[in-house]
Motif scaffolding. Structure first.
Motif, PDB file in Angstrom:
ATOM      1  N   PRO A  15       0.811  -1.224   0.000  1.00  0.00           N
ATOM      2  CA  PRO A  15       0.000   0.000   0.000  1.00  0.00           C
ATOM      3  C   PRO A  15       0.841   1.269   0.000  1.00  0.00           C
ATOM      4  O   PRO A  15       0.431   2.295  -0.573  1.00  0.00           O
ATOM      5  N   ALA A  16       2.031   1.220   0.606  1.00  0.00           N
ATOM      6  CA  ALA A  16       2.902   2.397   0.599  1.00  0.00           C
ATOM      7  C   ALA A  16       3.363   2.713  -0.820  1.00  0.00           C
ATOM      8  O   ALA A  16       3.338   3.879  -1.259  1.00  0.00           O
ATOM      9  N   VAL A  17       3.779   1.681  -1.541  1.00  0.00           N
ATOM     10  CA  VAL A  17       4.204   1.881  -2.927  1.00  0.00           C
ATOM     11  C   VAL A  17       3.032   2.358  -3.777  1.00  0.00           C
ATOM     12  O   VAL A  17       3.159   3.280  -4.599  1.00  0.00           O
ATOM     13  N   GLY A  18       1.861   1.721  -3.587  1.00  0.00           N
ATOM     14  CA  GLY A  18       0.680   2.131  -4.351  1.00  0.00           C
ATOM     15  C   GLY A  18       0.293   3.575  -4.094  1.00  0.00           C
ATOM     16  O   GLY A  18      -0.066   4.317  -5.025  1.00  0.00           O
ATOM     17  N   LEU A  19       0.364   3.998  -2.828  1.00  0.00           N
ATOM     18  CA  LEU A  19       0.008   5.372  -2.481  1.00  0.00           C
ATOM     19  C   LEU A  19       0.944   6.370  -3.160  1.00  0.00           C
ATOM     20  O   LEU A  19       0.505   7.383  -3.720  1.00  0.00           O
ATOM     21  N   VAL A  20       2.261   6.074  -3.117  1.00  0.00           N
ATOM     22  CA  VAL A  20       3.228   6.966  -3.754  1.00  0.00           C
ATOM     23  C   VAL A  20       2.978   7.043  -5.258  1.00  0.00           C
ATOM     24  O   VAL A  20       3.016   8.127  -5.869  1.00  0.00           O
ATOM     25  N   ALA A  21       2.706   5.889  -5.870  1.00  0.00           N
ATOM     26  CA  ALA A  21       2.487   5.867  -7.318  1.00  0.00           C
ATOM     27  C   ALA A  21       1.220   6.637  -7.709  1.00  0.00           C
ATOM     28  O   ALA A  21       1.217   7.395  -8.689  1.00  0.00           O
ATOM     29  N   VAL A  22       0.140   6.449  -6.937  1.00  0.00           N
ATOM     30  CA  VAL A  22      -1.113   7.142  -7.250  1.00  0.00           C
ATOM     31  C   VAL A  22      -0.970   8.647  -7.048  1.00  0.00           C
ATOM     32  O   VAL A  22      -1.383   9.463  -7.899  1.00  0.00           O
TER      33      VAL A  22
END
Length: 377
Positions: A15-22
């Motif tokens: 979720p941390a990676v997804g949040l940064v990407a979004v």
């Protein structure tokens, strides 16, 4: 515990990676308004979701992440923060040992990055972002490869150490078993053969028909008991049913009668003792047996006393004689008695008495507490 923490960190990373990407997509596009931007968002979410299974399926997830950055570049005509998703997937591919696949995916991602970056770049401008991206991926692959090799080397070293410890433990147990077998055979054979020797010597030095017959009868009975006890000991060592029960306090009377002779009176003082564990019961019997053997062989005594009594959580065993013989330096018998006592967490002392004679005194716990190996040997 460390494995559980590692899995938790792997899951929390997604979720941390997804949040940064979004967030990076929203900032880069200044909002999500067009169909292409919504499609790019879908590519980010799908590739991020695939990271949850990257440990079980590292190569397929790496391919999905590569396809996602290709779709992202084709939709928005520029590279973007979705590259972080690919870096995590590529890290996992290398970490799981697929180095050749990781290199192929890295090269393909550099090409996709270069194509996407070329849309908004002047034809005469050097593609520095692509070179930076390539250097970043090389650093990831090389760094993870080194870490993996170091981890494998450490794991191999630990395996070698564990194997060495297992071999040392096996040798230690084999040594203990050899000592135990030697001690059992010494106690069984030494006692009975000593009695046979004493009886035979008495018959030879006193050619009285009556005494000779008594000596031969005693030799016959002793040899019979020797064979029975030897079969029982060998059966126990082979882990097969014993021919006769393992001796203990219940056979102390037979032992006294066998060891007694016309010139040697043996008295017993047995206090009521609660049931002893088998190993303690056997140790009491063997200590008394060995002590009486020494009395018969060395002491030239006329009287011997055997005492067994409880003392709190211990059982005390004492064998005293009024002999004049000198025991000399400790032999296998005394060492064997001391080893038996220490093996159970007890102690044994021997020595001459002030008024004459010799005494053996053992203290054994009724609940055995095995001593460290170094103390037993």
């Amino acid at each position: 515990m460390s494995g559980w923490r590692s899995r938790t960190a792997d899951v929390a990373l997604v979720p941390a990676v997804g949040l940064v990407a979004v967030v990076g997509l929203v900032v880069q596009s200044r909002g999500i308004d067009t169909v292409a931007e919504w499609a790019a968002l879908l590519a980010v979410l799908l590739s991020t979701g695939a990271l949850y299974v990257r440990r079980r399926h590292p190569v397929p997830v790496g391919v999905v992440a590569l396809a996602a950055i290709g779709a992202y570049g084709a939709l928005l005509h520029r590279p973007g923060p979705i590259m972080l998703v690919f870096v995590v997937a590529l890290y996992t591919v290398v970490d799981e040992g697929y180095l050749a696949v990781a290199i192929g995916l890295g090269l393909a991602s550099v090409i996709a990055f270069a194509v996407a970056d070329s849309y908004n770049r002047s034809p005469n401008t050097m593609n520095g972002a692509t070179l930076l991206h390539a250097g970043w991926l090389v650093a990831v692959i090389v760094g993870v490869t080194r870490n993996r090799r170091a981890y494998l080397a450490e794991a191999q070293a630990r395996a070698v150490i564990a194997e060495q410890r297992m071999e040392e433990e096996a040798r230690r147990r084999a040594t203990e078993e050899r000592l135990r077998i030697a001690r059992e055979l010494h106690d069984v054979l030494g006692h009975h053969l000593s009695l046979i020797n004493v009886q035979a010597s008495a018959a030879l030095h006193r050619p009285d028909p009556v005494r000779s017959e008594q000596a031969l009868t005693a030799i016959k009975q002793t040899s019979k008991e020797t064979l029975s006890e030897l079969r029982a000991t060998l059966g126990a060592l082979r882990q097969t049913p014993a021919v006769v029960p393992v001796p203990g306090l219940n056979r102390l009377g037979d032992l006294i009668r066998t060891a007694a002779r016309p010139e040697l009176e043996i008295r017993t003082e047995l206090a009521e003792t609660r049931s002893l564990p088998p190993e303690v019961d056997l140790a009491v019997y063997r200590i008394v047996q060995e002590a009486l053997t020494n009395v018969a062989r060395h002491a030239r005594a006329t009287t011997a006393v055997v005492r067994v009594r409880p003392d709190h959580d211990d059982v005390l065993v004492e064998i005293e004689d009024d002999g004049t013989g000198q025991p000399g330096s400790p032999g296998s018998g005394i060492l064997g008695m001391r080893e038996r006592a220490r093996a159970l967490g007890g102690s044994l002392t021997t020595g001459a008495q002030p008024a004459g004679g010799f005494r053996v005194r053992a203290r054994l716990p009724m609940r055995p507490d095995p001593a460290p190996v170094g103390e037993q040997l």
